[in-house]
Write a protein that holds these residues in place. Structure first.
Motif, PDB file in Angstrom:
ATOM      1  N   ALA A 129      18.319 112.996 -35.247  1.00  0.00           N
ATOM      2  CA  ALA A 129      19.362 113.248 -35.724  1.00  0.00           C
ATOM      3  C   ALA A 129      19.835 111.959 -36.820  1.00  0.00           C
ATOM      4  O   ALA A 129      19.751 110.797 -36.435  1.00  0.00           O
ATOM      5  N   VAL A 130      20.294 112.601 -37.967  1.00  0.00           N
ATOM      6  CA  VAL A 130      20.533 111.480 -39.166  1.00  0.00           C
ATOM      7  C   VAL A 130      22.000 111.543 -39.319  1.00  0.00           C
ATOM      8  O   VAL A 130      22.632 112.613 -39.580  1.00  0.00           O
ATOM      9  N   MET A 131      22.576 110.326 -39.381  1.00  0.00           N
ATOM     10  CA  MET A 131      24.186 110.133 -39.529  1.00  0.00           C
ATOM     11  C   MET A 131      24.382 109.131 -40.789  1.00  0.00           C
ATOM     12  O   MET A 131      23.670 108.203 -40.663  1.00  0.00           O
ATOM     13  N   ASN A 132      25.133 109.649 -41.532  1.00  0.00           N
ATOM     14  CA  ASN A 132      25.532 108.884 -42.769  1.00  0.00           C
ATOM     15  C   ASN A 132      27.039 108.071 -42.487  1.00  0.00           C
ATOM     16  O   ASN A 132      27.854 108.857 -41.993  1.00  0.00           O
ATOM     17  N   PHE A 133      26.764 106.849 -42.554  1.00  0.00           N
ATOM     18  CA  PHE A 133      28.326 106.360 -42.292  1.00  0.00           C
ATOM     19  C   PHE A 133      28.541 105.413 -43.803  1.00  0.00           C
ATOM     20  O   PHE A 133      27.896 105.023 -44.720  1.00  0.00           O
ATOM     21  N   TYR A 134      30.014 105.066 -43.882  1.00  0.00           N
ATOM     22  CA  TYR A 134      30.429 104.360 -45.142  1.00  0.00           C
ATOM     23  C   TYR A 134      31.188 103.147 -44.699  1.00  0.00           C
ATOM     24  O   TYR A 134      31.596 103.154 -43.544  1.00  0.00           O
ATOM     25  N   ARG A 180      11.318 107.767 -53.465  1.00  0.00           N
ATOM     26  CA  ARG A 180      10.296 106.829 -53.674  1.00  0.00           C
ATOM     27  C   ARG A 180       8.874 107.350 -53.387  1.00  0.00           C
ATOM     28  O   ARG A 180       7.980 106.726 -52.930  1.00  0.00           O
ATOM     29  N   GLU A 181       8.730 108.508 -53.832  1.00  0.00           N
ATOM     30  CA  GLU A 181       7.297 109.261 -53.858  1.00  0.00           C
ATOM     31  C   GLU A 181       6.452 108.963 -54.940  1.00  0.00           C
ATOM     32  O   GLU A 181       6.948 108.759 -56.140  1.00  0.00           O
ATOM     33  N   ALA A 182       5.328 109.125 -54.706  1.00  0.00           N
ATOM     34  CA  ALA A 182       4.197 109.145 -56.074  1.00  0.00           C
ATOM     35  C   ALA A 182       4.782 109.936 -57.139  1.00  0.00           C
ATOM     36  O   ALA A 182       5.158 111.072 -56.610  1.00  0.00           O
ATOM     37  N   PRO A 183       4.181 109.961 -58.359  1.00  0.00           N
ATOM     38  CA  PRO A 183       4.675 110.718 -59.329  1.00  0.00           C
ATOM     39  C   PRO A 183       4.145 112.278 -59.313  1.00  0.00           C
ATOM     40  O   PRO A 183       4.595 113.309 -59.358  1.00  0.00           O
ATOM     41  N   SER A 184       2.826 112.215 -58.401  1.00  0.00           N
ATOM     42  CA  SER A 184       2.109 113.537 -58.130  1.00  0.00           C
ATOM     43  C   SER A 184       2.932 114.297 -57.194  1.00  0.00           C
ATOM     44  O   SER A 184       2.323 115.537 -57.100  1.00  0.00           O
ATOM     45  N   VAL A 185       3.691 113.708 -56.538  1.00  0.00           N
ATOM     46  CA  VAL A 185       4.447 114.622 -55.373  1.00  0.00           C
ATOM     47  C   VAL A 185       5.526 115.326 -55.652  1.00  0.00           C
ATOM     48  O   VAL A 185       6.444 114.667 -56.211  1.00  0.00           O
ATOM     49  N   ASP A 186       5.534 116.558 -55.721  1.00  0.00           N
ATOM     50  CA  ASP A 186       6.663 117.470 -56.178  1.00  0.00           C
ATOM     51  C   ASP A 186       7.524 117.657 -54.932  1.00  0.00           C
ATOM     52  O   ASP A 186       8.881 118.069 -55.034  1.00  0.00           O
ATOM     53  N   SER A 187       6.926 118.106 -53.750  1.00  0.00           N
ATOM     54  CA  SER A 187       7.795 118.463 -52.555  1.00  0.00           C
ATOM     55  C   SER A 187       7.011 117.933 -51.323  1.00  0.00           C
ATOM     56  O   SER A 187       5.983 117.542 -51.541  1.00  0.00           O
ATOM     57  N   ILE A 188       8.035 117.856 -50.322  1.00  0.00           N
ATOM     58  CA  ILE A 188       7.325 117.344 -48.922  1.00  0.00           C
ATOM     59  C   ILE A 188       7.861 118.278 -47.905  1.00  0.00           C
ATOM     60  O   ILE A 188       8.901 118.865 -48.030  1.00  0.00           O
ATOM     61  N   PRO A 189       6.939 118.820 -47.096  1.00  0.00           N
ATOM     62  CA  PRO A 189       7.319 119.923 -46.086  1.00  0.00           C
ATOM     63  C   PRO A 189       7.746 119.098 -44.912  1.00  0.00           C
ATOM     64  O   PRO A 189       7.563 118.075 -44.377  1.00  0.00           O
ATOM     65  N   ARG A 190       8.832 119.812 -44.460  1.00  0.00           N
ATOM     66  CA  ARG A 190       9.612 119.371 -43.155  1.00  0.00           C
ATOM     67  C   ARG A 190      10.727 120.467 -42.720  1.00  0.00           C
ATOM     68  O   ARG A 190      10.800 121.195 -43.696  1.00  0.00           O
ATOM     69  N   GLY A 191      11.383 120.372 -41.738  1.00  0.00           N
ATOM     70  CA  GLY A 191      12.361 121.087 -41.159  1.00  0.00           C
ATOM     71  C   GLY A 191      13.595 120.368 -41.174  1.00  0.00           C
ATOM     72  O   GLY A 191      13.705 119.204 -40.976  1.00  0.00           O
ATOM     73  N   ARG A 192      14.990 121.169 -41.391  1.00  0.00           N
ATOM     74  CA  ARG A 192      16.063 120.698 -41.456  1.00  0.00           C
ATOM     75  C   ARG A 192      17.067 121.508 -40.928  1.00  0.00           C
ATOM     76  O   ARG A 192      16.911 122.858 -40.988  1.00  0.00           O
ATOM     77  N   VAL A 193      17.969 120.908 -39.985  1.00  0.00           N
ATOM     78  CA  VAL A 193      19.146 121.744 -39.389  1.00  0.00           C
ATOM     79  C   VAL A 193      20.393 121.237 -40.122  1.00  0.00           C
ATOM     80  O   VAL A 193      20.597 120.097 -40.087  1.00  0.00           O
ATOM     81  N   HIS A 194      20.905 121.936 -40.771  1.00  0.00           N
ATOM     82  CA  HIS A 194      22.056 121.773 -41.561  1.00  0.00           C
ATOM     83  C   HIS A 194      23.299 121.289 -40.923  1.00  0.00           C
ATOM     84  O   HIS A 194      23.455 121.960 -39.659  1.00  0.00           O
ATOM     85  N   ALA A 195      24.153 120.653 -41.564  1.00  0.00           N
ATOM     86  CA  ALA A 195      25.339 120.048 -40.986  1.00  0.00           C
ATOM     87  C   ALA A 195      26.303 120.998 -40.027  1.00  0.00           C
ATOM     88  O   ALA A 195      26.744 120.810 -38.976  1.00  0.00           O
ATOM     89  N   TYR A 214      27.139 116.652 -44.748  1.00  0.00           N
ATOM     90  CA  TYR A 214      26.246 115.628 -45.151  1.00  0.00           C
ATOM     91  C   TYR A 214      26.372 114.623 -43.988  1.00  0.00           C
ATOM     92  O   TYR A 214      25.970 113.685 -43.855  1.00  0.00           O
ATOM     93  N   GLY A 215      27.290 114.922 -42.766  1.00  0.00           N
ATOM     94  CA  GLY A 215      27.740 113.998 -41.795  1.00  0.00           C
ATOM     95  C   GLY A 215      26.518 113.899 -41.174  1.00  0.00           C
ATOM     96  O   GLY A 215      25.764 112.658 -40.846  1.00  0.00           O
ATOM     97  N   VAL A 216      26.417 114.862 -40.141  1.00  0.00           N
ATOM     98  CA  VAL A 216      25.078 114.661 -39.132  1.00  0.00           C
ATOM     99  C   VAL A 216      24.181 116.092 -39.352  1.00  0.00           C
ATOM    100  O   VAL A 216      24.763 117.130 -39.334  1.00  0.00           O
ATOM    101  N   VAL A 217      22.946 115.731 -39.723  1.00  0.00           N
ATOM    102  CA  VAL A 217      21.966 116.951 -39.616  1.00  0.00           C
ATOM    103  C   VAL A 217      20.839 116.472 -38.742  1.00  0.00           C
ATOM    104  O   VAL A 217      20.721 115.454 -38.294  1.00  0.00           O
ATOM    105  N   LEU A 218      19.735 117.307 -38.565  1.00  0.00           N
ATOM    106  CA  LEU A 218      18.640 117.073 -37.865  1.00  0.00           C
ATOM    107  C   LEU A 218      17.411 117.233 -38.857  1.00  0.00           C
ATOM    108  O   LEU A 218      17.546 118.231 -39.544  1.00  0.00           O
ATOM    109  N   ASN A 219      16.539 116.092 -38.734  1.00  0.00           N
ATOM    110  CA  ASN A 219      15.342 116.284 -39.451  1.00  0.00           C
ATOM    111  C   ASN A 219      14.141 116.637 -38.412  1.00  0.00           C
ATOM    112  O   ASN A 219      14.205 115.900 -37.340  1.00  0.00           O
ATOM    113  N   VAL A 220      13.291 117.576 -38.765  1.00  0.00           N
ATOM    114  CA  VAL A 220      12.504 117.954 -37.870  1.00  0.00           C
ATOM    115  C   VAL A 220      10.850 118.074 -38.509  1.00  0.00           C
ATOM    116  O   VAL A 220      10.715 118.433 -39.542  1.00  0.00           O
TER     117      VAL A 220
END
Ligand SMILES: [Fe+2]
Length: 214
Positions: free
Chosen positions: A188-193, A44-59, A97-103
């Motif tokens: 720490a981000v966790m997906n549940f169903y 849900r970013e504005a059309p002008s935004v192609d990418s967003i800088p951040r860090g991710r620690v993969h699952a 995609y169970g648990v990842v860290l966003n940094v």
């Protein structure tokens, strides 16, 4: 009528292992820091935004280096998730995609404005930020960029050790940048169903985008 946004907070500080914050910070320092391209379907970013800088620690790194977090996701946190929604809740079967860290490090990073595809998300805040790094949820399902989100929103300030649960399929949200150049925000981000909205509903575009699935 659109459901009003709400969330549930549990203070889990007492059940986290001693030194958990330092341990997570050490793993977060090795995150994959870069520009992440906008997410298909969910952005849900504005059309002008192609990418967003951040860090991710993969699952897979979370599983290898923070086994207690991986286990809590399938144990204690899963139980709390069920309490939050009064429905039986399942963790992701797919370990990618169970648990990842966003940094976020410094003041230029933020988290992409998006809606969730899963019916329940858990976030464990791992750092404290009196100002900056807030998580912001739009009340308006049609908010299509961060300015629109900010116009009418709920703001959650990160408190280390607080675990929150929410359904943000209809509430665009993002994380504000930090205000301190020396700061590091870790969550720490966790997906549940749920039975009524199982893992099989996850959009295949998402896995193609993130993992190159065919
Ligand atoms: Fe989200």
């Amino acid at each position: 009528m659109q459901a009003r946004f709400r969330w549930t907070t549990f203070d889990v500080t007492g059940s986290l292992p001693p030194g958990w914050q330092q341990e997570i910070a050490a793993v977060a320092a090795d995150a994959d820091f870069r520009e992440f391209p906008r997410t298909p379907v969910l952005s849900r970013e504005a059309p002008s935004v192609d990418s967003i800088p951040r860090g991710r620690v993969h699952a897979d790194q979370v599983r290898d280096r923070l086994p207690w977090l991986y286990e809590a996701y399938r144990g204690e946190f899963l139980e709390l998730a069920g309490e939050a929604v009064q429905e039986s809740v399942l963790p992701a079967r797919d370990d990618r995609y169970g648990v990842v860290l966003n940094v976020q490090q410094g003041t230029s990073m933020r988290f992409e404005c998006h809606v969730d595809s899963n019916p329940l998300t858990g976030l464990l805040f791992c750092t404290d930020h009196p100002v900056g790094g807030e998580l912001v949820f739009a009340h308006d399902a049609t908010a299509a960029d961060i300015d629109a989100v900010e116009r009418d929103c709920s703001v959650i300030r990160p408190h280390a050790g607080h675990l929150i649960f929410f359904d943000a399929r209809g509430h665009p949200h993002y994380a504000r940048p930090l205000t301190a150049a020396s700061g590091m925000r870790i969550v720490a981000v966790m997906n549940f169903y749920t039975e009524s909205f199982p893992e099989s509903t996850r959009p295949s575009e998402l896995n193609r985008h993130l993992y190159g699935d065919r």
